[in-house]
Every structure is written in C-alpha cells, then in structure tokens.
Enzyme design. Structure first.
Site, PDB file in Angstrom:
ATOM      1  N   GLU A  99      71.904 -76.116 116.910  1.00 32.21           N
ATOM      2  CA  GLU A  99      70.578 -76.599 116.540  1.00 32.21           C
ATOM      3  C   GLU A  99      70.369 -78.045 116.962  1.00 32.21           C
ATOM      4  O   GLU A  99      71.320 -78.812 117.085  1.00 32.21           O
ATOM      5  CB  GLU A  99      70.392 -76.494 115.027  1.00 32.21           C
ATOM      6  CG  GLU A  99      70.412 -75.056 114.582  1.00 32.21           C
ATOM      7  CD  GLU A  99      70.095 -74.887 113.107  1.00 32.21           C
ATOM      8  OE1 GLU A  99      70.098 -73.749 112.657  1.00 32.21           O
ATOM      9  OE2 GLU A  99      69.851 -75.894 112.424  1.00 32.21           O
ATOM     10  N   CYS A 111      67.912 -85.446 117.295  1.00 27.24           N
ATOM     11  CA  CYS A 111      69.288 -85.373 116.794  1.00 27.24           C
ATOM     12  C   CYS A 111      69.963 -84.197 117.501  1.00 27.24           C
ATOM     13  O   CYS A 111      69.510 -83.058 117.374  1.00 27.24           O
ATOM     14  CB  CYS A 111      69.235 -85.145 115.276  1.00 27.24           C
ATOM     15  SG  CYS A 111      70.850 -84.877 114.520  1.00 27.24           S
ATOM     16  N   CYS A 168      82.638 -77.496 114.016  1.00 26.82           N
ATOM     17  CA  CYS A 168      83.351 -78.774 114.035  1.00 26.82           C
ATOM     18  C   CYS A 168      84.719 -78.552 113.413  1.00 26.82           C
ATOM     19  O   CYS A 168      84.841 -77.823 112.429  1.00 26.82           O
ATOM     20  CB  CYS A 168      82.586 -79.835 113.244  1.00 26.82           C
ATOM     21  SG  CYS A 168      83.386 -81.469 113.299  1.00 26.82           S
ATOM     22  N   CYS A 205      85.051 -81.921 107.073  1.00 29.48           N
ATOM     23  CA  CYS A 205      84.594 -82.781 105.968  1.00 29.48           C
ATOM     24  C   CYS A 205      84.021 -81.886 104.858  1.00 29.48           C
ATOM     25  O   CYS A 205      83.246 -80.972 105.139  1.00 29.48           O
ATOM     26  CB  CYS A 205      83.542 -83.767 106.452  1.00 29.48           C
ATOM     27  SG  CYS A 205      84.139 -84.802 107.804  1.00 29.48           S
ATOM     28  N   CYS A 224      80.107 -81.286 104.346  1.00 30.09           N
ATOM     29  CA  CYS A 224      79.303 -80.996 105.538  1.00 30.09           C
ATOM     30  C   CYS A 224      79.271 -79.500 105.835  1.00 30.09           C
ATOM     31  O   CYS A 224      80.320 -78.854 105.909  1.00 30.09           O
ATOM     32  CB  CYS A 224      79.889 -81.744 106.731  1.00 30.09           C
ATOM     33  SG  CYS A 224      79.136 -81.291 108.303  1.00 30.09           S
ATOM     34  N   CYS A 267      70.207 -84.010 109.479  1.00 36.08           N
ATOM     35  CA  CYS A 267      71.411 -84.100 110.294  1.00 36.08           C
ATOM     36  C   CYS A 267      72.624 -83.736 109.454  1.00 36.08           C
ATOM     37  O   CYS A 267      72.706 -84.064 108.283  1.00 36.08           O
ATOM     38  CB  CYS A 267      71.581 -85.514 110.834  1.00 36.08           C
ATOM     39  SG  CYS A 267      70.339 -85.954 112.032  1.00 36.08           S
TER      40      CYS A 267
END
Ligand code: SAH
Ligand code: SF4
Length: 373
Positions: free
Chosen positions: A86, A100, A107, A111, A114, A327
């Site tokens: 996205e 963004c 990822c 984290c 997130c 974001c």
C-alpha cells in the site's frame, strides 16, 4: 526489475537487446517518469510490438480508498507475483502533497506495535515498485511535493533499491523531486544509516526511537538488541554532522508503556544538545495489538515536558484513520478478509515474526494475551 525502476541508460540497453533503437529507451523513460504513464499501451509513440513486450512488467492497482475529508487516499497494489502493498497520499490545504511509500512486502523487524511487523517479511520491493507508488499519485495539476519512506517495511534493510528509487525520483528528466523533500524513516539499521550519510544526498532521516531506555526499546523493537540506543543516536548524530540536516526522532506514544513524565525527562536528557526534532505519534490502535494511545492530555503533557527541557517536539496528527491509512498501519483490513467499503475482502492467514512479549509489556494488556498475538 519493473519498468519504473530502470534508469535511462538501462532502458536504452534493454530496448537495444530487443533490436530497437536507443531513442525508444528515452521515450519510455519520459513516458514513465515525466508524463507518469505506466501503462505501455498508452505509450502511443512506441511500436505496438514494443508496447506488448513491456506489458507484463507492471503492477496493478487493486483498490483506492479516500478519507471522509478527501485529503488522504490509500492505494492498494498487487505486484506481478501477487504480493500486495500500500501507499498513501496526504494532502494539505496549502498544496503540499506527501506520498508515504512502502519498500518491502511485510517487514522482518517485528516491532510489537506495528501491523506490518506482525505479518513477517515476504520480500523486498524493487526500485520500480517503489517509484510506481509515487507516480500513481503524481499529476501535472497536483504534483507530488514530498515523499516519506514510512509505509510497509524497513527502507534501510532494502538499501540498494531504496537508494535507486530516490535517485529515480530526483532524476532531472523525471519527477525532479528535491532530495530535501524526501524523508527516509528507519528503525535503526546503524550500518545503513552511516552508509546513507556518505551518499552525498540531502534526504531527511527519521529515526524510530519510541523509548530512551534500552530494556523497553528492546521489548518494543527487537532490532534494539542488535543496535542499541547509543549506537542509533550516534549514527543519527553522524548523519546530522555530515548532511547538516536536523534528524527527526519518531516516538509513538503508547498509554502506560512509554508516555510517563519520567520517560519524557529521560528522552530529553538523551537528546539534549543534539540537532534533532521529536515527532510524537499517538499510537494508531488496531485490534491485533493490545496497546492504546494515551489521552490527549497525556500526549500534550509529554510534549510540554520535552519542550520545557529545550527539545523541539510536536505531536503528529493521525490522518486517514477512517481508511486505515496511517503510516505503519497498512494492509491489515485486506489481509484479515474484513469487508471494505470498496471491492471484496480476502481471507488469508498470516504469520507472526514477533517473539513473545516481555512481562513488562504483557502487564499492559487487558486481555492477558500479551501485546503480540
Ligand atoms: N520501518 C521504518 C519505516 C516504516 S514505519 C521505521 O520503523 O521507521 C513508519 C513509522 O510508523 C515508524 O516510526 C513506526 O514506528 C511507526 N508506527 C508503526 N506502527 C505504528 C502504529 N500502530 N501507530 C503509530 N505509529 C506506528
Ligand atoms: Fe518494520 Fe517499521 Fe513496522 Fe518496525 S515499525 S515492524 S521496522 S515497518
């Protein structure tokens, strides 16, 4: 490499391999980067056979959602191999248009707060896949003015393609964006931060800090076990020294976790005398992570404490919440198969790269499930 990721000379070489004259490569580069045309069938000055050869290299736009105020738009793309990513466009009424972008599908950093981190890592994007996200929002009437590398993924863990994308976005024959209008956000990949400082670019650097204490930062961001705060801040100082640019520290405020006066004081002590600015971001809550944003009063008190200590700080307003467009908040609704206002949802499993939360964090979870699920 997808089409938008090739430099002029590379396009010339590509078409030469296909028996076409070099100027065809220049025409393609102009179509893509200057005119923003990504669909080869619309590149009307190219022979049809060449347009057809270029066709399979594209990603497709799956869905476009706009926030109620019309200022924020989120685009979902399907890449040639089925991966979905996205990008988000944020407009201000003053004419600034910030995109963004994502640099990875998923990822690996894990984290705990997130959404992207909860999915684990699928693959790196190539530079063309990054540039395309920007081109799809760019228009002659409303040109893109700023880029933030704050979408899915860790840009500095995909260093070469991130740099290549930046060089393409700033290319004098393309979008001609100023490097100073581009900000790369990192969770603190220290060697890559130092490498970026040596590139001779004027791009802005944002460092995701989230805690002035190593123990808590390691609980929130596993990468801190590899590169702890002192090394991250040292690399950020080096970046500021070399580029002369003020570094931003991102600090996502989580109620009862990292929003106390004591932590504000310790953060101020850590950053005192440094060329930096602190962006306080109230957590974008989501049902998969049992963490919450602090009250507005608490966020304001945290900000005030930093300012009183002489640290430049602002609270960043979360925008596009109604379309999950903030974001670091991307992709969740689609992957969960949750119905969306437009189009169909798809049910799909997800894998978590997150290790078990520490006792300190688990204590903050009212459900007893811990932070990561
Ligand atoms: N991987 C890079 C860039 C993408 S994340 C990084 O971590 O810096 C961009 C920013 O969004 C980071 O500062 C990240 O900490 C923040 N973020 C992630 N999830 C968030 C959430 N749920 N609420 C608020 N900010 C979040
Ligand atoms: Fe990755 Fe950044 Fe999310 Fe951490 S905050 S998991 S580094 S995208």
């Amino acid at each position: 490499m997808t089409l938008a990721g090739l430099f002029l000379e590379e396009l010339e070489a590509l078409v030469a391999e296909w028996g076409e004259p070099a100027y065809r490569g220049r025409q393609i580069f102009d179509w893509v980067h200057h005119q923003g045309v990504l669909d080869p069938s619309e590149m009307t000055n190219l022979p049809v056979s060449l347009r057809q050869r270029l066709e399979p290299m594209r990603s497709t736009e799956v869905r476009r959602l706009s926030s109620a105020d019309g200022l924020t738009t989120k685009l979902l793309f399907r890449l040639h191999d089925g991966q979905e990513i996205e990008a988000v466009e944020m407009n201000t009424r003053t004419g600034r248009k910030t995109v963004c972008v994502s640099t990875q599908a998923g990822c690996a950093m894990g984290c705990v707060f997130c959404v992207t981190g909860q999915f684990g890592f699928a693959r790196n994007l190539d530079a063309g896949e990054v540039v395309e996200q920007v081109l799809r929002f760019n228009s002659a009437e409303r040109p893109v003015t700023n880029i933030v590398f704050m979408g899915m993924g860790e840009p500095l863990a995909n260093y070469d393609q991130t740099l290549r994308a930046i060089r393409l976005m700033t290319h004098p024959r393309g979008m001609r964006l100023g490097a100073r209008r581009i900000t790369v956000s990192t969770s603190g990949v220290v060697p890559a931060m130092r490498r970026l400082a040596a590139e001779g670019l004027q791009v802005g650097l944002a460092v995701s800090l989230h805690s002035p204490h190593d123990q808590l930062r390691s609980d929130l961001m596993p990468i801190n076990r590899r590169w702890p705060i002192a090394e991250v801040v040292g690399a950020a100082d080096h970046y500021a020294d070399v580029t002369g640019r003020r570094v931003s520290y991102e600090y996502t405020l989580m109620a009862g976790v990292n929003d106390s006066d004591e932590l504000a004081d310790d953060l101020a002590a850590l950053l005192r005398g440094r060329l930096c600015h602190v962006n306080l971001i109230p957590l974008n809550p989501n049902e998969d992570v049992s963490l919450h944003a602090p009250s507005t009063d608490r966020a304001l008190a945290f900000e005030a404490r930093l300012r009183q200590a002489g640290i430049s700080a602002t609270i960043r307003v979360n925008r596009g919440r109604d379309i999950q467009a903030a974001c670091g908040q991307l992709r969740l609704a689609e992957k969960k198969g949750r119905p969306l206002p437009l189009g169909e949802g798809r049910g799909e499993g997800r894998s978590s790269a997150v290790t078990a939360p520490s006792p300190a964090l688990r204590a903050t979870s009212p459900t007893g499930r811990g932070v990561a699920v």
